[in-house]
Design a protein around this motif. Structure first.
Motif, mmCIF file in Angstrom:
data_model
loop_
_atom_site.group_PDB
_atom_site.id
_atom_site.type_symbol
_atom_site.label_atom_id
_atom_site.label_comp_id
_atom_site.label_asym_id
_atom_site.label_seq_id
_atom_site.Cartn_x
_atom_site.Cartn_y
_atom_site.Cartn_z
ATOM 1 N N GLU A 51 71.840 -19.788 16.839
ATOM 2 C CA GLU A 51 70.492 -19.754 17.402
ATOM 3 C C GLU A 51 70.149 -18.362 17.939
ATOM 4 N N LEU A 52 68.913 -17.940 17.679
ATOM 5 C CA LEU A 52 68.384 -16.705 18.243
ATOM 6 C C LEU A 52 67.261 -17.069 19.204
ATOM 7 N N VAL A 53 67.393 -16.641 20.447
ATOM 8 C CA VAL A 53 66.418 -16.935 21.489
ATOM 9 C C VAL A 53 65.748 -15.640 21.913
ATOM 10 N N ALA A 54 64.416 -15.626 21.968
ATOM 11 C CA ALA A 54 63.669 -14.472 22.458
ATOM 12 C C ALA A 54 63.254 -14.715 23.903
ATOM 13 N N VAL A 55 63.326 -13.658 24.705
ATOM 14 C CA VAL A 55 62.910 -13.716 26.105
ATOM 15 C C VAL A 55 61.705 -12.802 26.262
ATOM 16 N N MET A 56 60.594 -13.364 26.746
ATOM 17 C CA MET A 56 59.357 -12.618 26.908
ATOM 18 C C MET A 56 58.837 -12.785 28.321
ATOM 19 N N LEU A 203 69.928 -9.199 12.918
ATOM 20 C CA LEU A 203 70.279 -10.052 14.052
ATOM 21 C C LEU A 203 70.176 -11.523 13.666
ATOM 22 N N ARG A 204 69.128 -11.834 12.939
ATOM 23 C CA ARG A 204 68.929 -13.213 12.501
ATOM 24 C C ARG A 204 70.079 -13.669 11.594
ATOM 25 N N THR A 205 70.493 -12.792 10.681
ATOM 26 C CA THR A 205 71.596 -13.119 9.781
ATOM 27 C C THR A 205 72.885 -13.351 10.554
ATOM 28 N N ARG A 206 73.155 -12.493 11.559
ATOM 29 C CA ARG A 206 74.363 -12.672 12.365
ATOM 30 C C ARG A 206 74.354 -14.030 13.065
ATOM 31 N N CYS A 207 73.195 -14.449 13.537
ATOM 32 C CA CYS A 207 73.107 -15.774 14.166
ATOM 33 C C CYS A 207 73.315 -16.891 13.141
ATOM 34 N N GLN A 208 72.760 -16.720 11.968
ATOM 35 C CA GLN A 208 72.948 -17.722 10.924
ATOM 36 C C GLN A 208 74.416 -17.834 10.523
ATOM 37 N N GLY A 213 72.350 -15.537 19.799
ATOM 38 C CA GLY A 213 71.669 -14.297 20.136
ATOM 39 C C GLY A 213 70.587 -14.508 21.170
ATOM 40 N N VAL A 214 70.468 -13.544 22.093
ATOM 41 C CA VAL A 214 69.383 -13.525 23.068
ATOM 42 C C VAL A 214 68.754 -12.144 23.015
ATOM 43 N N MET A 215 67.440 -12.099 22.800
ATOM 44 C CA MET A 215 66.737 -10.836 22.603
ATOM 45 C C MET A 215 65.541 -10.753 23.546
ATOM 46 N N VAL A 216 65.510 -9.711 24.375
ATOM 47 C CA VAL A 216 64.341 -9.437 25.201
ATOM 48 C C VAL A 216 63.343 -8.646 24.371
ATOM 49 N N THR A 217 62.096 -9.083 24.334
ATOM 50 C CA THR A 217 61.071 -8.377 23.583
ATOM 51 C C THR A 217 59.715 -8.627 24.217
#
Length: 258
Positions: A51-56, A203-208, A213-217
């Motif tokens: 899972e890739l999670v974005a933090v906004m 990053l998405r591929t690494r999560c797959q 993954g946690v990404m601040v954007t």
């Protein structure tokens, strides 16, 4: 340009998994003179393998604080941070350092490269510190640079690289080895649009492949690559899937996921 992935499945699809990262009622309070500043307020969050999670959220809302606590770079005032089933507060400094080297890849907003080391040496360093031979670590570093389409800077020092090149070297360092948790603070901030999209795809591929993954954007179009968006406001979060789109999150049209 790569297309963002489809929206995440409903939370029930991941409920049978064990979280790779878990924040349990985590708070962080700083002192400013006699006043207390609450950077995070009883935040609970689970991030699962794959899972890739974005933090906004707005500036000063607690996004980077959440990320540094998740990576064990800061200590919570209360609550628990659990990585791979281990409460990191119970780890010794040596155990925590080993966990970060082996399991946690962190992309800093200011790159945090070591000025006296070349690009290849910066990338290889975590592996060498973990006991991998210099030859193997450098070979892995070159492969990581090739993945970033950046082999021409292998022997350059940070002050000989552009900001975008330093950013990609920092990302390569975070992804080298078998890190299962990747934490990225504005990973595309110094990159042009095309390169930024390529990094998000990576990053998405690494999560797959099984990482969490946690990404601040601050960019909705970057958050669209994530399975979920965590919106932070005044140290508190709202957890949501991307079915409604990231733009609705910024405008306040959120649907919380319990």
């Amino acid at each position: 340009m790569p297309a963002p992935p489809p929206a995440a499945p409903p939370p029930s699809a991941t409920s049978a998994k064990t979280p790779l990262l878990e924040l349990r009622e985590v708070s962080r309070t700083h002192r400013s003179g006699v006043a207390e500043v609450h950077a995070l307020r009883a935040v609970s969050l689970c991030v699962y393998p794959g899972e890739l999670v974005a933090v906004m959220g707005p500036s000063g809302s607690g996004k980077s604080t959440l990320l540094t606590l998740a990576g064990g770079l800061d200590t919570a005032s209360s609550g628990e941070v659990v990585i791979e089933g281990r409460d990191i507060a119970a780890l010794s400094p040596k155990e925590m350092a080993a966990l970060r080297r082996r399991s946690v890849g962190y992309v800093f907003q200011d790159y945090n490269l070591i000025p006296a080391l070349t690009a290849a040496e910066n990338i290889a360093l975590p592996r060498e510190l973990d006991g991998v031979s210099t030859r193997k670590a450098r070979r892995e570093a070159m492969a990581a640079l090739a993945e970033m389409k950046l082999t021409e800077v292998a022997s350059r020092f940070p002050d000989e690289m552009s900001g975008g090149q330093q950013q990609r070297v920092a990302i390569a360092r975070a992804l080298i080895g078998n890190r299962r948790l990747v934490l990225a603070d504005e990973p595309t901030g110094a990159l042009d649009s095309e390169t930024g999209e390529a990094i998000l795809a990576l990053l998405r591929t690494r999560c797959q492949q099984g990482a969490a993954g946690v990404m601040v954007t601050h960019e909705p179009r970057h958050a669209a690559w994530a399975d979920r968006v965590v919106f932070v406001r005044d140290g508190s979060i709202v957890d949501q899937t991307l079915h409604a789109g990231a733009d609705s999150l910024l405008s306040g049209g959120t649907e919380a996921v319990q």
